[in-house]
Motif scaffolding. Structure first.
Motif, PDB file in Angstrom:
ATOM      1  N   LYS A  59      34.532  -9.802 -33.034  1.00  9.69           N
ATOM      2  CA  LYS A  59      33.949 -11.342 -32.322  1.00  9.69           C
ATOM      3  C   LYS A  59      32.766 -11.675 -33.530  1.00  9.69           C
ATOM      4  N   ASN A  60      31.877 -11.034 -34.006  1.00  9.23           N
ATOM      5  CA  ASN A  60      30.884 -11.457 -34.131  1.00  9.23           C
ATOM      6  C   ASN A  60      29.787 -11.473 -33.344  1.00  9.23           C
ATOM      7  N   TYR A  61      29.504 -10.633 -32.174  1.00  7.12           N
ATOM      8  CA  TYR A  61      28.835 -10.257 -31.412  1.00  7.12           C
ATOM      9  C   TYR A  61      27.800  -9.251 -32.358  1.00  7.12           C
ATOM     10  N   LYS A  62      26.462 -10.031 -31.417  1.00  6.64           N
ATOM     11  CA  LYS A  62      25.247  -9.333 -32.111  1.00  6.64           C
ATOM     12  C   LYS A  62      25.165  -8.212 -30.028  1.00  6.64           C
ATOM     13  N   LEU A  63      25.356  -7.114 -30.089  1.00  2.99           N
ATOM     14  CA  LEU A  63      25.403  -6.402 -28.760  1.00  2.99           C
ATOM     15  C   LEU A  63      24.566  -5.503 -28.815  1.00  2.99           C
ATOM     16  N   ASP A  64      23.669  -5.776 -27.560  1.00  2.15           N
ATOM     17  CA  ASP A  64      22.541  -4.992 -26.943  1.00  2.15           C
ATOM     18  C   ASP A  64      23.078  -4.780 -25.927  1.00  2.15           C
ATOM     19  N   THR A  65      23.870  -3.022 -25.517  1.00  2.16           N
ATOM     20  CA  THR A  65      23.125  -2.729 -23.925  1.00  2.16           C
ATOM     21  C   THR A  65      21.857  -1.521 -23.320  1.00  2.16           C
ATOM     22  N   LEU A  66      21.391  -1.731 -24.383  1.00 10.23           N
ATOM     23  CA  LEU A  66      19.611  -1.170 -24.083  1.00 10.23           C
ATOM     24  C   LEU A  66      18.626  -2.533 -23.777  1.00 10.23           C
TER      25      LEU A  66
ATOM     26  N   ARG B   7      24.624 -15.040 -34.687  1.00  4.21           N
ATOM     27  CA  ARG B   7      25.859 -14.789 -34.092  1.00  4.21           C
ATOM     28  C   ARG B   7      25.789 -14.957 -33.061  1.00  4.21           C
ATOM     29  N   ARG B   8      27.107 -14.553 -32.154  1.00  2.00           N
ATOM     30  CA  ARG B   8      27.298 -14.817 -30.795  1.00  2.00           C
ATOM     31  C   ARG B   8      26.265 -13.664 -29.903  1.00  2.00           C
ATOM     32  N   ASN B   9      25.736 -14.092 -28.985  1.00  2.00           N
ATOM     33  CA  ASN B   9      24.873 -12.939 -28.421  1.00  2.00           C
ATOM     34  C   ASN B   9      25.441 -12.005 -26.638  1.00  2.00           C
ATOM     35  N   ALA B  10      25.594 -11.091 -26.680  1.00  2.00           N
ATOM     36  CA  ALA B  10      25.418 -10.265 -25.832  1.00  2.00           C
ATOM     37  C   ALA B  10      24.945  -9.374 -25.593  1.00  2.00           C
ATOM     38  N   TYR B  11      24.227  -9.667 -24.019  1.00  2.00           N
ATOM     39  CA  TYR B  11      23.720  -7.949 -23.576  1.00  2.00           C
ATOM     40  C   TYR B  11      24.358  -7.881 -22.062  1.00  2.00           C
ATOM     41  N   LEU B  12      24.178  -6.140 -22.303  1.00  2.00           N
ATOM     42  CA  LEU B  12      25.385  -5.551 -21.194  1.00  2.00           C
ATOM     43  C   LEU B  12      24.746  -4.710 -20.991  1.00  2.00           C
ATOM     44  N   LEU B  13      23.652  -5.088 -19.601  1.00  2.00           N
ATOM     45  CA  LEU B  13      22.447  -3.808 -19.449  1.00  2.00           C
ATOM     46  C   LEU B  13      22.769  -2.815 -18.587  1.00  2.00           C
TER      47      LEU B  13
END
Length: 371
Positions: free
Chosen positions: A194-201, A210-216
């Motif tokens: 879905k064109n997210y920048k995903l950061d899990t850190l 882009r869309r931005n998702a932070y799952l930390l």
């Protein structure tokens, strides 16, 4: 006679000029209305934050609380359709949809019919959307803005609906509901598709394109007393930077989740630190509002937790300490106290008075439509 005719002629000219001017003014006013920027909405929820919790910022903080900057203040009644004492799911659904529902419901009516949320409706109008929480991003308060399920504990289904909702910017915990799921779906892959920048850190700089998702974290973030740092304020600022880069109006919900948890634990230090952290974040948001007058900020709570009061402090011998107070808990559960509503910006006057929590949605929509 000549003088009378002259007076009549001048009167006609005057009226004609006046009418022309009025017509021109109306046209200019219409142009101004057309060219007005859409209203940004920032909605902050201090989960479990009643008036005593707000008061704690005035007695235990080192600085004048940002709460003091508000002049438009009201009270809301939080009861759900099924219980006088609500939970966060029904409370947040009332905020997001304008309709009260039963305890544990997420984005559905008392008959379990899906209700359109303010986030979904504004997205259709071209708004950018954002959600920030200290808990899992699938927890009751943020979930009520994008999900529609019968029970708040349906985390895997809620996570799936978050992917489909295409929220532009979200930050919080809840990794475990996106990977290693019972249904075998890999929602990280779905977010990337879905064109997210995903950061899990970490809370890295957002990508404006882009869309931005932070799952930390796997579940919720740590409490303030366990070393969380300034995540809430920093995530809020990151969201503002992202929205401003795209130059579109936005709706963002920011939840200070652990004021509630301090009440459940009867942990006065945790509650105080969470209120102070929430107040610090309010300061960041108020700075944004001052620089961007086409913005409305509303700060409230879904309910009060702990039946809190602030009273006399005593030393070890039982003697009162005149210049100190302490926190007392009447319960480790939610209460039915009226909770405060603070508003700043365009339309803030709508939030004065006493009303049901579901009215907050309607007041927000009125402010948007009148802008």
């Amino acid at each position: 006679m000549k003088n009378i005719k002259k007076i009549i002629a001048l009167s006609v000219i005057s009226v004609t000029m006046s009418c022309g001017k009025t017509s021109e003014e109306k046209q200019n006013n219409a142009t101004e209305v057309t060219e007005k920027e859409p209203l940004n909405i920032i909605f902050m929820v201090g989960d479990g934050m009643g008036i005593p919790q707000v008061s704690s910022a005035f007695y235990f903080g080192e600085h004048t609380p940002n709460f003091k900057q508000f002049e438009s203040i009201g009270l809301s009644r939080t009861s759900s359709t099924s219980h006088l004492i609500t939970d966060s799911a029904a409370g947040a659904t009332a905020f997001s949809t304008g309709e009260k529902t039963y305890k544990r419901a997420i984005g559905v009516s008392s008959d379990t019919i899906a209700l359109p949320t303010i986030l979904e409706q504004l997205k259709e109008r071209g708004y950018q959307t954002g959600l920030i929480s200290l808990t899992s991003i699938t927890h009751a308060t943020p979930a009520a803005y994008y999900a529609h399920v019968e029970d708040r504990d349906m985390h895997e289904e809620i996570a799936k609906q978050l992917v489909d909702a295409e929220v532009d910017f979200f930050a919080g915990g809840g990794k475990k509901y996106f990977q290693n799921r019972e249904d075998g779906l890999h929602l990280y892959d779905s977010l990337l598709a879905k064109n997210y920048k995903l950061d899990t850190l970490e809370l890295s700089k957002p990508d404006a394109k882009r869309r931005n998702a932070y799952l930390l974290t796997e579940e919720g973030l740590p409490s303030k007393t366990k070393g969380r740092g300034d995540f809430l304020a920093e995530a809020s600022q990151a969201g503002f930077d992202y929205f401003q880069a795209n130059k579109k109006p936005f709706f963002m919900m920011i939840e200070g989740s652990y004021i509630d948890w301090g009440g459940h634990a009867k942990d006065d230090e945790m509650m105080i630190q969470e209120v102070l952290d929430f107040d610090k974040t309010i300061g960041v948001v108020l700075d944004f509002v001052k620089k961007h007058p086409n913005t409305l900020l509303v700060v409230t709570a879904d309910h009060e937790t702990g039946g809190v009061s602030i009273g006399k402090a005593y030393d070890e011998s039982g003697k009162e300490i005149p210049q100190q107070v302490q926190v007392y808990f009447n319960t480790d559960q939610h209460s039915t106290e009226l909770v405060p509503v603070f508003a700043k910006g365009q339309g803030e006057e709508l939030f004065r008075g006493i009303y049901e929590n579901s009215e907050i949605y309607h007041k927000l929509m009125q402010a948007i439509n009148e802008n």
